[in-house]
Write an enzyme that holds these catalytic residues in place. Structure first.
Site, PDB file in Angstrom:
ATOM      1  N   CYS A 114      26.281  31.020  49.022  1.00 46.04           N
ATOM      2  CA  CYS A 114      25.825  31.914  47.952  1.00 46.04           C
ATOM      3  C   CYS A 114      25.570  31.167  46.648  1.00 46.04           C
ATOM      4  O   CYS A 114      24.807  31.637  45.801  1.00 46.04           O
ATOM      5  CB  CYS A 114      26.855  33.013  47.729  1.00 46.04           C
ATOM      6  SG  CYS A 114      27.182  33.915  49.242  1.00 46.04           S
ATOM      7  N   HIS A 259      24.921  36.431  41.485  1.00 43.15           N
ATOM      8  CA  HIS A 259      24.701  36.498  42.931  1.00 43.15           C
ATOM      9  C   HIS A 259      25.072  37.900  43.384  1.00 43.15           C
ATOM     10  O   HIS A 259      26.117  38.426  43.000  1.00 43.15           O
ATOM     11  CB  HIS A 259      25.561  35.447  43.629  1.00 43.15           C
ATOM     12  CG  HIS A 259      25.758  35.731  45.080  1.00 43.15           C
ATOM     13  ND1 HIS A 259      24.698  35.940  45.946  1.00 43.15           N
ATOM     14  CD2 HIS A 259      26.886  35.879  45.827  1.00 43.15           C
ATOM     15  CE1 HIS A 259      25.175  36.184  47.148  1.00 43.15           C
ATOM     16  NE2 HIS A 259      26.497  36.166  47.100  1.00 43.15           N
ATOM     17  N   ASN A 289      23.516  41.623  50.442  1.00 46.45           N
ATOM     18  CA  ASN A 289      23.861  40.262  49.993  1.00 46.45           C
ATOM     19  C   ASN A 289      23.027  39.271  50.808  1.00 46.45           C
ATOM     20  O   ASN A 289      23.245  39.115  52.007  1.00 46.45           O
ATOM     21  CB  ASN A 289      25.365  40.072  50.222  1.00 46.45           C
ATOM     22  CG  ASN A 289      25.854  38.670  49.899  1.00 46.45           C
ATOM     23  OD1 ASN A 289      25.089  37.721  49.826  1.00 46.45           O
ATOM     24  ND2 ASN A 289      27.154  38.545  49.729  1.00 46.45           N
TER      25      ASN A 289
HETATM   26  O1  UT7 Z   1      28.574  36.510  49.108  1.00 46.51           O
HETATM   27  C1  UT7 Z   1      29.665  35.805  48.706  1.00 46.51           C
HETATM   28  C2  UT7 Z   1      30.928  36.186  49.195  1.00 46.51           C
HETATM   29  N1  UT7 Z   1      31.133  37.512  49.672  1.00 46.51           N
HETATM   30  C3  UT7 Z   1      31.712  38.410  48.886  1.00 46.51           C
HETATM   31  O2  UT7 Z   1      31.899  38.201  47.712  1.00 46.51           O
HETATM   32  C4  UT7 Z   1      32.226  39.660  49.535  1.00 46.51           C
HETATM   33  C5  UT7 Z   1      33.602  39.966  49.010  1.00 46.51           C
HETATM   34  N2  UT7 Z   1      34.325  41.037  49.687  1.00 46.51           N
HETATM   35  C6  UT7 Z   1      33.882  42.309  49.716  1.00 46.51           C
HETATM   36  O3  UT7 Z   1      32.803  42.612  49.268  1.00 46.51           O
HETATM   37  C7  UT7 Z   1      34.826  43.355  50.244  1.00 46.51           C
HETATM   38  O4  UT7 Z   1      36.055  42.746  50.563  1.00 46.51           O
HETATM   39  C8  UT7 Z   1      34.307  44.105  51.504  1.00 46.51           C
HETATM   40  C9  UT7 Z   1      33.174  45.035  51.109  1.00 46.51           C
HETATM   41  C10 UT7 Z   1      33.878  43.132  52.579  1.00 46.51           C
HETATM   42  C11 UT7 Z   1      35.408  44.981  52.061  1.00 46.51           C
HETATM   43  O5  UT7 Z   1      35.869  45.882  51.078  1.00 46.51           O
HETATM   44  P1  UT7 Z   1      37.435  46.028  50.800  1.00 46.51           P
HETATM   45  O6  UT7 Z   1      37.582  47.094  49.814  1.00 46.51           O
HETATM   46  O7  UT7 Z   1      37.962  44.664  50.448  1.00 46.51           O
HETATM   47  O8  UT7 Z   1      37.975  46.518  52.184  1.00 46.51           O
HETATM   48  P2  UT7 Z   1      39.093  45.849  53.113  1.00 46.51           P
HETATM   49  O9  UT7 Z   1      38.565  44.650  53.786  1.00 46.51           O
HETATM   50  O10 UT7 Z   1      40.388  45.732  52.335  1.00 46.51           O
HETATM   51  O11 UT7 Z   1      39.293  46.971  54.188  1.00 46.51           O
HETATM   52  C12 UT7 Z   1      39.767  48.286  53.818  1.00 46.51           C
HETATM   53  C13 UT7 Z   1      39.610  49.184  55.025  1.00 46.51           C
HETATM   54  C14 UT7 Z   1      40.168  48.575  56.313  1.00 46.51           C
HETATM   55  O12 UT7 Z   1      40.744  49.617  57.080  1.00 46.51           O
HETATM   56  P3  UT7 Z   1      42.335  49.827  57.069  1.00 46.51           P
HETATM   57  O13 UT7 Z   1      42.928  48.554  57.595  1.00 46.51           O
HETATM   58  O14 UT7 Z   1      42.694  50.109  55.656  1.00 46.51           O
HETATM   59  O15 UT7 Z   1      42.502  51.002  57.993  1.00 46.51           O
HETATM   60  C15 UT7 Z   1      38.931  48.089  57.025  1.00 46.51           C
HETATM   61  O16 UT7 Z   1      39.081  48.022  58.426  1.00 46.51           O
HETATM   62  O17 UT7 Z   1      38.226  49.431  55.266  1.00 46.51           O
HETATM   63  C16 UT7 Z   1      37.917  49.143  56.653  1.00 46.51           C
HETATM   64  N3  UT7 Z   1      36.550  48.701  56.734  1.00 46.51           N
HETATM   65  C17 UT7 Z   1      35.521  49.541  56.920  1.00 46.51           C
HETATM   66  N4  UT7 Z   1      35.488  50.877  57.067  1.00 46.51           N
HETATM   67  C18 UT7 Z   1      34.270  51.445  57.233  1.00 46.51           C
HETATM   68  C19 UT7 Z   1      36.049  47.429  56.630  1.00 46.51           C
HETATM   69  N5  UT7 Z   1      34.709  47.453  56.748  1.00 46.51           N
HETATM   70  C20 UT7 Z   1      34.360  48.751  56.940  1.00 46.51           C
HETATM   71  C21 UT7 Z   1      33.132  49.404  57.112  1.00 46.51           C
HETATM   72  N6  UT7 Z   1      33.140  50.744  57.269  1.00 46.51           N
HETATM   73  N7  UT7 Z   1      31.964  48.754  57.124  1.00 46.51           N
END
Ligand code: UT7
Length: 332
Positions: A114, A259, A289
């Protein structure tokens, strides 16, 4: 003193629109979750029958050349940022050079995810300043969609990433255009966001499996939470580093083009820095992204919308796999 400036910007995104509704039908996710956690409404994914990283880059380049009133023949060097090249090797720079019919000129690939576009811009800036080249094509282009795990197992990455290409043309200038670039990395976190294979250090039977379709090691793996936490800190640090190095304050920034990692990250930076909506450009809603392509696509759109004007101060900032992070401050 010789400086460099951006004289043209262009972009290209594939036609195929992938909506949150579509993703909700193929994995356990939903529109509300995606919008609330990422801000993404839709993204573009390529059609493998017609799109390649190099041909999308060529389309972005032609737009940039046209806007700069230049032609392919003016380009004397290519710096190509991508982590998703069309081949494992050679890199995308030579494939773009071939697409543009520029046999013989140098082409360099940058693999800093990125942050790749800012790294590429920094390299091009140095080459212009030393007088080595006078018209450099800097590209960020990616096809992430074909490496995504489009099942519930991969939902934290499948909903985020998109495909596309952006290009900038750099030429010498008497006045500073690119004021500074700051580049950083911390490889202790390499496996927090990566695609493992085809890794050269793997045993031959793992690198050349009979059947790769069931393996996860060829797909994007991300510890989203960890990446998010580091991203918000590093984005702020590297923007402040750029401002300090140029004796500027946040109010001097006309437009921050971060980004496009996650809308929540952009909004966090905006709030922390107290920037107005007009001072921050976001288009992640439409494209997701797109890794190294996100900043040049966003700049190209912002320029076309009249949001980047003569003498404006533009701040670019990125964070991503590696981890790597970087910023650039530009006077337009
Ligand atoms: O490009 C350069 C680098 N990339 C980034 O900067 C991305 C950085 N990270 C993020 O954008 C976020 O961490 C994500 C969007 C990937 C995830 O969001 P989050 O708020 O950090 O969610 P999480 O990973 O803590 O997951 C929370 C919950 C989990 O369920 P439980 O364990 O709480 O039951 C996940 O399994 O959300 C669930 N989950 C989803 N649910 C529905 C993860 N992905 C999805 C999804 N749809 N697509």
């Amino acid at each position: 003193m010789r400086y460099s400036k951006i004289v043209g910007l262009g972009h290209h995104v594939p036609e195929g629109i992938v909506t949150n509704e579509y993703l909700s039908n193929v994995m356990d996710t939903n529109n509300e979750w995606i919008i609330e956690r990422t801000g993404i409404n839709e993204r573009r994914w390529i059609d493998p029958a017609k799109d390649t990283v190099a041909n999308m880059a060529a389309k972005a380049t032609r737009m940039a050349l046209e806007r700069a009133k230049l032609t392919e023949k003016d380009i004397d060097f290519i710096v190509f940022a991508t982590i998703t090249p069309d081949y494992f090797f050679p890199g995308s720079g030579v494939l773009l050079q071939r697409e543009l019919g520029l046999e013989g000129i140098g082409a360099l690939d940058i693999r800093n995810a990125c942050s790749g576009f800012i790294y590429a811009l920094s390299v091009a800036d140095q080459f212009i300043k030393t007088g080595m080249y006078k018209t450099i094509l800097v590209v960020g282009a990616e096809i992430q969609s074909t490496a995504l795990d489009v099942t519930t197992r991969g939902r934290n990455t499948a909903v985020i990433f998109g495909d596309g290409a952006g290009a900038a043309i750099l030429q010498p200038s008497d006045h500073p255009g690119i004021l500074s670039t700051h580049l950083h990395s911390d490889g202790r976190f390499a496996e927090e966001l990566y695609v493992k294979d085809p890794g050269s250090s793997r045993p031959r039977e793992e690198r050349q499996p009979e059947q790769i379709l069931d393996t996860t090691t060829y797909k994007v793996v991300m510890n989203g939470n960890q990446v998010f936490k580091h991203a918000v800190v590093r984005f702020m640090e590297v923007i402040n580093e750029a401002l300090k190095a140029n004796n500027m304050k946040k109010d001097d920034i006309n437009l921050l083009v971060p980004h496009q990692a996650n809308l929540r990250i952009s909004q966090y930076i905006q709030e922390k820095m107290g920037l107005s909506n007009d001072q921050v450009y976001n288009n992640i809603m439409r494209y997701g992204n797109t890794t190294a392509a996100s900043i040049p696509i966003a700049m190209s759109e912002a320029w076309a919308e009249g949001k980047i004007k003569e003498n404006n101060v533009i701040c670019l900032a990125a964070f991503g796999s590696g981890f790597t992070w970087a910023s650039a401050l530009i006077r337009w």
